[in-house]
Every structure is written in C-alpha cells, then in structure tokens.
Design an enzyme around this catalytic site. Structure first.
Site, short mmCIF file in Angstrom:
data_model
loop_
_atom_site.label_atom_id
_atom_site.label_comp_id
_atom_site.label_asym_id
_atom_site.label_seq_id
_atom_site.Cartn_x
_atom_site.Cartn_y
_atom_site.Cartn_z
N GLY A 81 6.87 -6.16 6.41
CA GLY A 81 6.01 -7.34 6.42
C GLY A 81 5.85 -7.88 5.02
O GLY A 81 6.12 -7.17 4.05
N CYS A 140 9.61 0.03 5.40
CA CYS A 140 9.14 -0.84 4.32
C CYS A 140 7.61 -0.95 4.35
O CYS A 140 6.93 0.02 4.09
CB CYS A 140 9.83 -2.20 4.39
SG CYS A 140 9.69 -3.12 2.86
N TYR A 141 7.05 -2.09 4.74
CA TYR A 141 5.59 -2.20 4.81
C TYR A 141 5.02 -1.10 5.73
O TYR A 141 3.98 -0.53 5.45
CB TYR A 141 5.19 -3.57 5.37
CG TYR A 141 3.70 -3.78 5.41
CD1 TYR A 141 3.02 -4.32 4.32
CD2 TYR A 141 2.94 -3.42 6.53
CE1 TYR A 141 1.66 -4.48 4.34
CE2 TYR A 141 1.58 -3.58 6.56
CZ TYR A 141 0.94 -4.11 5.46
OH TYR A 141 -0.43 -4.27 5.49
N HIS A 150 15.62 -0.97 4.67
CA HIS A 150 15.69 -1.55 6.02
C HIS A 150 16.87 -0.96 6.80
O HIS A 150 18.00 -1.43 6.68
CB HIS A 150 15.80 -3.07 5.94
CG HIS A 150 14.51 -3.69 5.52
ND1 HIS A 150 13.52 -4.04 6.40
CD2 HIS A 150 14.01 -3.95 4.28
CE1 HIS A 150 12.48 -4.52 5.75
NE2 HIS A 150 12.75 -4.48 4.45
N GLU A 207 17.41 -1.33 9.81
CA GLU A 207 17.78 -2.20 10.93
C GLU A 207 18.84 -3.24 10.57
O GLU A 207 19.42 -3.85 11.45
CB GLU A 207 16.53 -2.89 11.50
CG GLU A 207 15.84 -3.91 10.60
CD GLU A 207 14.88 -3.28 9.59
OE1 GLU A 207 15.05 -2.10 9.25
OE2 GLU A 207 13.97 -3.99 9.13
N SER A 234 21.03 -26.42 33.40
CA SER A 234 21.38 -27.36 32.33
C SER A 234 22.82 -27.23 31.88
O SER A 234 23.34 -28.07 31.16
CB SER A 234 20.47 -27.11 31.13
OG SER A 234 20.81 -25.88 30.52
N GLY A 235 23.47 -26.14 32.27
CA GLY A 235 24.82 -25.88 31.74
C GLY A 235 24.76 -24.91 30.57
O GLY A 235 25.77 -24.36 30.15
N GLY A 236 23.56 -24.69 30.02
CA GLY A 236 23.37 -23.74 28.93
C GLY A 236 23.43 -22.31 29.43
O GLY A 236 23.42 -22.05 30.65
N ASP A 248 21.22 -19.69 29.22
CA ASP A 248 20.08 -19.05 29.88
C ASP A 248 19.92 -19.48 31.34
O ASP A 248 19.80 -18.64 32.23
CB ASP A 248 18.79 -19.31 29.10
CG ASP A 248 18.91 -18.83 27.66
OD1 ASP A 248 19.77 -17.96 27.40
OD2 ASP A 248 18.16 -19.32 26.80
N SER A 249 19.96 -20.80 31.59
CA SER A 249 19.76 -21.22 32.97
C SER A 249 20.95 -20.80 33.85
O SER A 249 20.78 -20.49 35.03
CB SER A 249 19.47 -22.72 33.07
OG SER A 249 20.59 -23.48 32.71
N SER A 250 22.16 -20.75 33.26
CA SER A 250 23.32 -20.31 34.06
C SER A 250 23.18 -18.85 34.46
O SER A 250 23.49 -18.47 35.59
CB SER A 250 24.63 -20.47 33.28
OG SER A 250 24.77 -21.78 32.84
N LYS A 264 18.93 -12.61 23.62
CA LYS A 264 20.09 -13.47 23.92
C LYS A 264 21.37 -12.65 24.12
O LYS A 264 22.15 -12.92 25.02
CB LYS A 264 20.28 -14.46 22.77
CG LYS A 264 21.20 -15.59 23.07
CD LYS A 264 20.43 -16.72 23.66
CE LYS A 264 21.26 -17.94 23.95
NZ LYS A 264 20.44 -19.01 24.53
#
Ligand code: XMP
Length: 519
Positions: free
Chosen positions: A57, A84-85, A175, A177, A229-231, A233-235, A375
């Site tokens: 942070g 870290c923090y 870090h 990660e 929408s063709g994107g 997520d919605s597909s 995603k």
C-alpha cells in the site's frame, strides 16, 4: 465438491499490485477474494479462509490516519503473509519498528538468505545464493518484532523478509506477486500448499461445472434476458447460460452500425448459427445515424448512443413474455473496485452503456455469473465453452464503438470507410504476428481532407489515423513501437484499397497526456 472450500483472503491496503496477488493465487488453483483492509472482522471470521495475504500500500504504518491492521486476524490462528506494507503492518503490530528508508528502493534487487526460512528455503539460486526480486517501497523494518526471525537481506537493507514459523506469520518486503520476482510463483506455491495446506480445486472445468449448477439453481425454469455486444464478457455469459438453461436464454443483439467490420454478421454466425443460442438481432443502424445527425460533441454523442441502446433493448425486452432475469457480464475487478474502502484510493470506473437500468415495472432480477472471475479466467472459460479463440482474445472495444472513433459528426459513409481501414490494420497486425503484442489497436477517422496523388490522378480525400498501444491496466499506456515496414505496408493497403482515403498517419502519443481513444 465445493471449489471455494479452501480459500484465501487478500486484504487490500491500496497497492497497485493487489489484483496481481489474487491472480497469482487463482492461477495456482486456489480461490481467493480481495476485500478492503477495513472490512468488518466478523465478516473475515465468517469467510473462514485457510490463510490471509496482506497487500502492499502507498501509506506509512506510523501515520495515525493510515490504514491499520486489525490484530484480531492473528487470533484466527491461520497463516498470514504480509507483502511490503503488509510486512510493515505485521512488524508494527508485534512491537517492531518501521522507519522511512534513506532512499526509496524501486526496481530489481537481489536478496540473500540470512536464516532458515519455512517460506523461502530452497528457492535461491544454488550457485550464487541470491533471489532476484522486485522492490517498491519507501519504508523499511528497522527493529524486528518479537518472536520473529529475519530471513533475508539486500546489500542496503538488513531485513527484507521475516517470519514466525510457530505462529505461521510471514513478511516479505519485496513483491512476490510481480513477474520480475523470478521465484514469485514458487513462493506463493509454498505459502498456499506447504503452509496453508490448500488443495488445487480452482480449475476451469470445475469452475464451469460449479457455475452451471449455481445458474440452474438460481434461474430454475425462468427465462433470462441478455444484452449481447460481441465483446468477451457478454459472449462468455451467453455461452455459459446456454449450457445451463438452453433455450430459456434469450439474447438481444443491437447492431448499431458502429461496430467493427462485419461484426454484426460474425456475432450472429458464432452465437446463433454455430452455438445455437437464441439471439434476436435488431438492425438499428439507421436509427443510430439519424440520432447522431448534426452532433459533434463527444460527450453528447456518447449519451445519444447509450440512451438509444437502452431504449431499443427495453422495447425488445417488453416484447418477450415471462422473462424473470436480466443477465450481465460484470466481472470481479468491477466488484473489487466498487467495494473499495471509503478511505482507500479507488479507481474511476468507466460507465459502460452496454446494459442500462431496465424499468422497475419489469421487475427483473439480476444474474451476474462472472462476478467472481478475473478477465483471464473468463477468457479460459470462453475457450473451454467452445467460443472461437479470436473472439475471446480480441482487443477491447468501447461501448460507443466507432462513434468515438469518427471525430465530430458521425455519418454512415464515414463509418463504412473507418470499418474497412480498421479491418485492414487489424488483419495485417495478425498476419505480422503483432496483434498479441499490442493491447489495443484501431483506426480513427478524421473528417478533414488532404491532397494526394494516386497513379496519375490527384486525390482530395480523408485522413485515417492508426492507433496502437501497449498497456497493462489501460490507465496508462505507451504507443506501440510498430516496425516502419509494417506501418508502410498498412498505409499503402489502406490508400490503395479505399479510394476515400488519401493519407494515413500514426499516433505517437502515450497516455497520459493523451487518452487511448481520440474522443
Ligand atoms: P481512454 O480513451 O479513456 O480509454 O484512455 C481507456 C479504455 O477504455 C475504453 N473506453 C471505453 N469503453 N465505453 C467503454 O465501454 C466508453 O465510453 C469508453 N471510452 C473508452 C477504451 O477503448 C480503452 O480500452
């Protein structure tokens, strides 16, 4: 099997890398959630994690108004890893001291093991005895907390990790990660499986099966409406819901006339023809061009496009009988950001126009089957559900579509020129193996005319700008340094093949100060 049975809680202290921690944990096959640092302790107890990770942070632990660690997490007697923090907060809590570093340490560092470590043992380069790590901090632990041993150091910092093996509490100044920490994944593996004793249950097939089951439970025999929408997520929502409830899923796809080259037909081909999903296509192209006539203000254009979408979607929804649910492609980063601590710094979220609020009198319940997925998890799921890779790994496309890539007033003929030029650019990026090396690439239509000579003829036509960026989070971006030969080839193709274009330019602005889109 409950794939969320063993899970990790990540408490977010505001680091830019918090979501990366979560993605690392998930990639290794363990479910985790990110919560703000000041979440109610009762909720943590109820969540019942197998371990807790405290993120980094931007603040200092000795500031009174900085984020404070709730010490009751240690009463749960589960492993805790502070990064870290997070490490500094552990030090502070157990009576150590944290001071500002003389120099802010940022970038690569090599740490050296100074003591036996349950977390780091065996991960160091055998020959050199070092671990390459990524540092980004202003404070450092100066006096060790009680009951802990320091386990590593750098040339300039004597304490870069510590642990209390009996209590299973660990701290890392670096870090683990980020990719630059070469053994970062191994460190997480050690923490998750060696220390927290988690099982690998979070895998794409399991995730799909679990989600299908829970959608069936939620929706039963009800009809569900989805705006396609063709994107990505919605597909993916469509493919998942189709597997779960079959024909009870009804999708509405609005062709705005502002989509990519032949995108409307492709969406119908993939979703309706190949996958046999129920899709209603609304050809609203002319409505959009009419609504946008004479308008050149970017914000007003966005509002018109968004408003018209909601109107059309609503009209279609009203024609359907018995719809009880509205499905949406909300994904986990949206959930994390909207739950950000009131005191923490949260990002500005772009309002997407894709699915607006439907009228209250329709009484639709909300179904958000991707709410707990990142995603990359959504993409993997899409491929496993049979969606074409090219669709699932496509660059992002803004809700208002070509509407914000045609500068000023939108006209049908401009949209047609732009879609063609964009198609040439994207096709060539793929051919030259550059598509996956850019995060987002597209063409922009400039409604100014310039003189050119093609063959022996003078041409007085429009300008196309090409834009390509590299970015991780889309908040900042660098213009992509595409090879000159490539740009030359694309420019030649666009001017030769589209007679309404006389000039092609390449955008060399980064974000900031420019934005990725031109409007
Ligand atoms: P900017 O232009 O703000 O874009 O640098 C950052 C990212 O957001 C996308 N973008 C939008 N997405 N509706 C959307 O759904 C919008 O109005 C919108 N404006 C920008 C843009 O494509 C880029 O990925």
């Amino acid at each position: 099997m409950n794939i969320k049975n063993n899970k990790i809680l990540i408490l977010d202290f505001g680091s830019q890398f918090t979501q990366l921690i979560a993605r690392r944990v998930r990639e290794l096959g363990v479910y985790c959630e990110v919560w703000p640092w000041d979440v109610d302790f009762a909720l943590i107890k109820e969540f019942n994690p197998k371990g807790i990770v405290l993120s980094g942070g931007p603040e200092s632990v000795h500031l009174d108004d900085g984020p404070q660690l709730d010490g009751r997490i240690f009463d749960l007697k589960i492993p805790v890893l502070g990064i870290c923090y997070g490490m500094q907060a552990i030090a502070h809590h157990f009576g150590g001291s944290v001071v500002p570093s003389d120099e802010k340490e940022f970038g690569y560092a090599q740490v050296e093991l100074t003591n036996k470590s349950g977390l780091l043992q065996g991960l160091f380069d055998k020959e050199q005895g070092f671990l390459d790590v990524w540092m980004s901090h202003g404070d450092k632990v100066d006096v060790m907390p009680q009951g802990f041993v320091a386990t590593s150091k750098t040339a300039t910092a004597p304490i870069t990790s510590f642990e209390n093996g009996d209590a299973q509490i660990y701290g890392l100044q670096f870090h683990a990660e980020v990719e630059h920490t070469t053994q970062g994944r191994k460190i997480f593996e050690r923490f998750l499986f060696g220390i927290c004793a988690c099982e690998k249950l979070w895998k794409t097939d399991n995730i799909i099966q679990t989600h299908i089951k829970s959608i069936k439970n939620q929706a039963g025999n009800d009809k569900v409406l989805l705006g396609l929408s063709g994107g990505v997520d919605s597909s993916v929502v469509a493919a998942l819901l189709h597997q779960a409830i079959g024909d009870n899923l009804v999708c509405v796809f609005v062709d705005t006339g502002l989509l990519r080259y032949k995108e409307g037909d492709q969406v119908m081909q993939t979703m309706a023809d190949d996958m046999d999903i129920n899709v209603i296509r609304v050809n609203a192209q002319q409505m959009y061009y009419d609504a946008l006539k004479g308008e050149s203000d970017p914000e007003k254009k966005r509002k018109i496009i968004g408003g018209l979408f909601i109107k059309i979607f609503e009209e279609e929804a009203r024609k359907l009988d018995n719809v009880k649910w509205l499905a949406q492609g909300t994904i986990y980063p949206d959930v994390i950001e909207s739950a950000a601590s009131k005191t923490g710094k949260s990002h500005v979220i772009k309002s997407h126009h894709n699915v607006g609020g439907l009228p209250a009198d329709m009484n639709l319940k909300l179904l958000e089957p991707l709410r707990d997925l990142f995603k990359d998890e959504v993409r993997k799921m899409g491929v496993a559900l049979g969606l074409p890779k090219a669709m699932v790994y496509r660059h992002p496309f803004p809700g208002p579509g070509l509407g914000v890539r045609i500068l000023g007033e939108v006209k049908q003929k401009y949209a047609q020129i732009l879609a063609k030029a964009d198609h040439i650019f994207i096709t060539e990026l793929v051919k030259w193996d550059l598509y996956d090396k850019t995060s987002q690439a597209f063409a922009v239509f400039l409604p100014v005319k310039s003189v050119g000579v093609v063959g022996d003829a003078r041409r007085y036509q429009y300008v196309i700008a090409l834009r390509a960026v590299e970015t991780i989070d889309f908040m900042t971006a660098r213009w992509a340094h595409l090879p000159y030969e490539f740009l030359e080839h694309v420019s030649t193709r666009i001017i030769n093949e589209i007679d309404k274009v006389s000039r092609v330019v390449y955008d060399i602005s980064s974000k900031p100060p420019a934005t990725i889109e031109w409007e």
